[in-house]
Write an enzyme that holds these catalytic residues in place. Structure first.
Site, PDB file in Angstrom:
ATOM      1  N   LYS A  63       0.835  -1.023  -0.017  1.00 23.21           N
ATOM      2  CA  LYS A  63      -0.039   0.124  -0.021  1.00 23.21           C
ATOM      3  C   LYS A  63       1.020   1.259   0.023  1.00 23.21           C
ATOM      4  CE  LYS A  63      -1.894   3.157   2.208  1.00 23.21           C
ATOM      5  NZ  LYS A  63      -1.677   4.525   1.732  1.00 23.21           N
ATOM      6  N   GLU A  89       9.503   1.619  11.114  1.00 26.93           N
ATOM      7  CA  GLU A  89      10.679   2.587  10.745  1.00 26.93           C
ATOM      8  C   GLU A  89       9.902   3.827  10.901  1.00 26.93           C
ATOM      9  OE1 GLU A  89      13.118   1.504   7.349  1.00 26.93           O
ATOM     10  OE2 GLU A  89      13.882  -0.102   8.497  1.00 26.93           O
ATOM     11  N   CYS A 120      14.126  10.476   6.812  1.00 28.26           N
ATOM     12  CA  CYS A 120      14.066  10.036   8.197  1.00 28.26           C
ATOM     13  C   CYS A 120      15.233  10.443   8.942  1.00 28.26           C
ATOM     14  CB  CYS A 120      13.346   8.572   8.190  1.00 28.26           C
ATOM     15  SG  CYS A 120      14.629   7.784   7.206  1.00 28.26           S
ATOM     16  N   GLU A 130       9.507  16.718  14.635  1.00 29.09           N
ATOM     17  CA  GLU A 130      10.162  16.456  13.121  1.00 29.09           C
ATOM     18  C   GLU A 130       9.358  17.319  12.392  1.00 29.09           C
ATOM     19  OE1 GLU A 130       8.887  12.589  11.344  1.00 29.09           O
ATOM     20  OE2 GLU A 130      11.006  12.554  10.517  1.00 29.09           O
TER      21      GLU A 130
HETATM   22  P1  NDP Z   1       2.417   8.640   7.233  1.00 27.15           P
HETATM   23  O1  NDP Z   1       2.704   7.932   8.671  1.00 27.15           O
HETATM   24  O2  NDP Z   1       1.493   9.560   7.197  1.00 27.15           O
HETATM   25  O3  NDP Z   1       2.127   7.463   6.255  1.00 27.15           O
HETATM   26  C1  NDP Z   1       2.886   6.324   5.785  1.00 27.15           C
HETATM   27  C2  NDP Z   1       1.872   5.469   5.328  1.00 27.15           C
HETATM   28  O4  NDP Z   1       1.163   4.760   6.115  1.00 27.15           O
HETATM   29  C3  NDP Z   1       1.228   5.821   4.119  1.00 27.15           C
HETATM   30  O5  NDP Z   1       1.142   5.034   3.063  1.00 27.15           O
HETATM   31  C4  NDP Z   1      -0.124   6.161   4.625  1.00 27.15           C
HETATM   32  O6  NDP Z   1      -1.003   6.310   3.837  1.00 27.15           O
HETATM   33  C5  NDP Z   1      -0.308   5.216   5.636  1.00 27.15           C
HETATM   34  N1  NDP Z   1      -1.295   5.070   6.721  1.00 27.15           N
HETATM   35  C6  NDP Z   1      -1.734   6.336   7.442  1.00 27.15           C
HETATM   36  N2  NDP Z   1      -2.798   6.195   8.260  1.00 27.15           N
HETATM   37  C7  NDP Z   1      -2.627   4.685   8.452  1.00 27.15           C
HETATM   38  C8  NDP Z   1      -3.292   3.840   9.333  1.00 27.15           C
HETATM   39  N3  NDP Z   1      -4.247   4.249  10.166  1.00 27.15           N
HETATM   40  N4  NDP Z   1      -3.284   2.455   9.221  1.00 27.15           N
HETATM   41  C9  NDP Z   1      -2.445   2.053   8.018  1.00 27.15           C
HETATM   42  N5  NDP Z   1      -1.694   2.829   7.554  1.00 27.15           N
HETATM   43  C10 NDP Z   1      -1.721   4.161   7.231  1.00 27.15           C
HETATM   44  O7  NDP Z   1       3.854   9.039   6.805  1.00 27.15           O
HETATM   45  P2  NDP Z   1       4.238   9.964   5.638  1.00 27.15           P
HETATM   46  O8  NDP Z   1       3.983   9.324   4.491  1.00 27.15           O
HETATM   47  O9  NDP Z   1       3.755  11.250   6.134  1.00 27.15           O
HETATM   48  O10 NDP Z   1       6.043   9.919   5.663  1.00 27.15           O
HETATM   49  C11 NDP Z   1       6.792  10.668   6.470  1.00 27.15           C
HETATM   50  C12 NDP Z   1       7.227   9.997   7.628  1.00 27.15           C
HETATM   51  O11 NDP Z   1       7.910   8.636   7.348  1.00 27.15           O
HETATM   52  C13 NDP Z   1       8.432  10.880   8.507  1.00 27.15           C
HETATM   53  O12 NDP Z   1       7.731  11.016   9.972  1.00 27.15           O
HETATM   54  C14 NDP Z   1       9.478  10.138   8.289  1.00 27.15           C
HETATM   55  O13 NDP Z   1      10.488  10.345   9.417  1.00 27.15           O
HETATM   56  C15 NDP Z   1       8.899   8.654   8.266  1.00 27.15           C
HETATM   57  N6  NDP Z   1      10.068   7.983   7.568  1.00 27.15           N
HETATM   58  C16 NDP Z   1      10.757   6.969   8.397  1.00 27.15           C
HETATM   59  C17 NDP Z   1      11.654   6.277   7.728  1.00 27.15           C
HETATM   60  C18 NDP Z   1      12.715   5.236   8.813  1.00 27.15           C
HETATM   61  O14 NDP Z   1      13.395   4.499   7.959  1.00 27.15           O
HETATM   62  N7  NDP Z   1      12.749   5.522   9.871  1.00 27.15           N
HETATM   63  C19 NDP Z   1      12.155   6.392   6.360  1.00 27.15           C
HETATM   64  C20 NDP Z   1      11.418   7.425   5.661  1.00 27.15           C
HETATM   65  C21 NDP Z   1      10.296   8.016   6.213  1.00 27.15           C
HETATM   66  P3  NDP Z   1      -1.566   7.836   3.159  1.00 27.15           P
HETATM   67  O15 NDP Z   1      -0.385   8.200   2.273  1.00 27.15           O
HETATM   68  O16 NDP Z   1      -2.827   7.454   2.517  1.00 27.15           O
HETATM   69  O17 NDP Z   1      -1.518   8.674   4.432  1.00 27.15           O
END
Ligand code: NDP
Length: 488
Positions: free
Chosen positions: A173, A248, A282, A381
């Site tokens: 997804k 992550e 991240c 962040e």
């Molecule tokens: P989100 O947490 O908003 O979304 C990540 C994914 O989860 C998306 O596909 C999102 O869908 C989905 N999602 C949202 N809500 C739910 C739910 N209730 N149940 C299941 N899936 C859900 O993160 P972002 O896309 O905003 O990405 C940025 C974040 O990712 C930052 O905090 C960054 O630090 C972190 N990150 C961490 C990394 C690591 O390795 N530690 C690497 C890269 C990023 P939708 O797009 O529709 O919201």
């Protein structure tokens, strides 16, 4: 044209017919219609994956044969790398040169896990001559992969490659703000000869399609990359099913510079660490902690360097900082600039839209100086091109400041004192520390965070651990002494 789901080897629309629209970050014009999956679409994808797991060839194949398919996937990515980079650049606003780098890394992920799976042994424990215990690594079943919008293709392959290598069929997804590049995966998987049902893709909104994947009882493992707040929601939902989780999450990583460091190199690392990938990284070094004797000089030079970062349209090869992913995210990052100023931080560079880019989600490389740990810009962040600089007087104060947020993903230490480097490296609370180095990844090394930055590690055999369960066989090779209750 609608970007559809891919389920059981076929492109399909949502059962409801629902769609959503994607915006181009450079202009914010709608340019793509995407099928919006709901629970019933996720259920169809999981059923296809479950069938591929139950009676398909993929989980049963010798590792060498799976590895050959993974290498074919890498080759199929490489033949499309320019197209892939162009799609990613348009969909995410990443500068084209950096999108190219991410496309190369995606292919490497598949080649790397092909090697991992063909070289990874399974353990044997001999208990004298009487018993042999051996450990089989079995794929756990259907893997649910949920990915964020930053570097979406590379991050998807960081999960897909080990899950497939381990023998797990998958349902991916992708993030709703950057679905485009995942749309190339079906043709890549088909060209490489992956059996139908092994790779499934459902687009949609996180709280809907993502949540349905987490809630599905036939998905025993979820690998999630995203925000810490979303991670918490997912853990809660997964708890009901006792799922394996790899999380992550977010970060607010410190880059700590002592007065004996190679300041020029530390500066290069600081600029790269927070302004590359649009600051949407991240492991971004978003907090610089600078030793008091060099604080004024380092801050001034960081501000000078930030002012030179070329902000521009993503498809220009000269661009170093492109367009942020979405107007909402741009507004949120800009709001942090306002908050920083209101909190009393000194804006030393950037902080506004560059005048030559009147539309799209652009923000100049931004440096806040004199930031204190009580400020929100220090604690939260921002996930954009904004760095906060804070002075420290002593080594212990540096440790205290480094550990003063809820996050613990990465840290960077710059010093020429070997003993101090080791002391600092061990004292910072983070999953990963780089010493006198910018963020360089070796795919064998465990990757992940502590505190609010995540749970579990991926990378090399650690990723395979996520997607397999240890199955232990205890075998008597001789007659054992007859068991007596008194010896239990
Ligand atoms: P989100 O947490 O908003 O979304 C990540 C994914 O989860 C998306 O596909 C999102 O869908 C989905 N999602 C949202 N809500 C739910 C739910 N209730 N149940 C299941 N899936 C859900 O993160 P972002 O896309 O905003 O990405 C940025 C974040 O990712 C930052 O905090 C960054 O630090 C972190 N990150 C961490 C990394 C690591 O390795 N530690 C690497 C890269 C990023 P939708 O797009 O529709 O919201």
């Amino acid at each position: 044209m609608i970007l559809e789901h891919y389920i059981d080897g076929a492109h399909v629309p949502s059962i409801s017919g629902d769609t959503f629209t994607s915006l181009e970050p450079a202009t914010n014009r709608p340019y793509l219609t995407v099928s919006a999956g709901h629970a019933e679409d996720v259920a169809a994808a999981v059923a296809a994956a479950r069938k591929a797991f139950g009676d398909g060839p993929w989980p049963r194949m010798p590792a060498g044969e799976r590895a050959a398919t993974l290498r074919a996937i890498a080759a199929a990515i490489e033949t499309r790398d320019e197209r892939l980079a162009a799609l990613e650049c348009r969909d995410t606003g990443l500068p084209i040169t950096q999108a190219r780098g991410q496309a190369r890394r995606a292919a490497q992920n598949f080649r790397f896990f092909a090697d991992v799976i063909t070289t990874l042994g399974e353990d044997v424990y001999r208990v004298g001559s009487a018993q042999l215990n051996y450990v089989l690594r079995k794929p756990v079943g259907v893997a649910g992969l949920i990915t964020p919008w930053n570097t979406p293709f590379m991050l998807a392959t960081w999960k897909l490659a080990p899950a497939l290598a381990a023998g797990c069929p998958v349902v991916l997804k992708p993030a709703e703000w950057s679905p485009l590049s995942a749309g190339l995966l079906p043709e890549i998987m088909e060209e490489a000869g992956l059996p139908p049902g092994v790779f499934n893709l459902v687009h949609g909104i996180g709280e809907d399609a993502g949540a349905a994947l987490v809630e599905h009882p036939d998905v025993p493992v979820i690998s999630f990359t995203g925000e810490s707040a979303t991670g918490r929601v997912i853990m809660r939902a997964a708890a009901g099913h006792l799922k394996t989780l790899s999380m992550e999450l977010g970060g607010k990583s410190p880059l700590i510079v002592f007065d004996d460091a190679d300041l020029e190199r530390a500066l290069d690392a600081a600029v790269f660490g927070v302004f590359s990938l649009n600051g949407e990284r991240c492991t971004a070094s978003s907090r610089v902690l600078a030793h008091a004797p060099i604080y004024a000089e380092f801050t001034a030079r960081l501000a000078e360097r930030a002012a030179q970062v070329r902000v521009g349209v993503p498809d220009d090869p000269a661009t170093e900082l492109g367009a942020l992913i979405h107007p909402d995210h741009h507004a949120q990052v800009s709001e942090y600039v306002r908050i920083g100023v209101a909190e009393g931080a000194r804006l030393a560079a950037g902080g506004a839209r560059p005048p030559h880019l009147p539309e799209g989600n652009y923000l100049s490389a931004t440096v806040f100086a004199d930031v204190t740990p009580d400020m929100r810009v220090f604690q939260e962040e921002i996930f954009g091109p904004v760095v906060c600089v804070t002075p420290f007087g002593s080594e212990s104060e540096a440790v205290e400041l480094a550990n003063a947020t809820r996050y613990g993903l990465a840290a960077y230490v710059w010093t020429s004192d070997l003993r101090r480097a080791h002391r600092m490296a061990q004292a910072v609370e983070s999953g990963m520390v780089w010493v006198n180095s910018q963020n360089v990844r070796d795919l064998r090394t465990p990757f992940g965070g502590v505190k609010a930055s995540g749970l579990g590690r991926e990378g090399g055999r650690h990723s395979i651990d996520v997607y397999t369960a240890a199955h232990i066989v205890h075998l008597a090779t001789e007659d054992l002494p007859v068991p007596r209750f008194g010896t239990a």
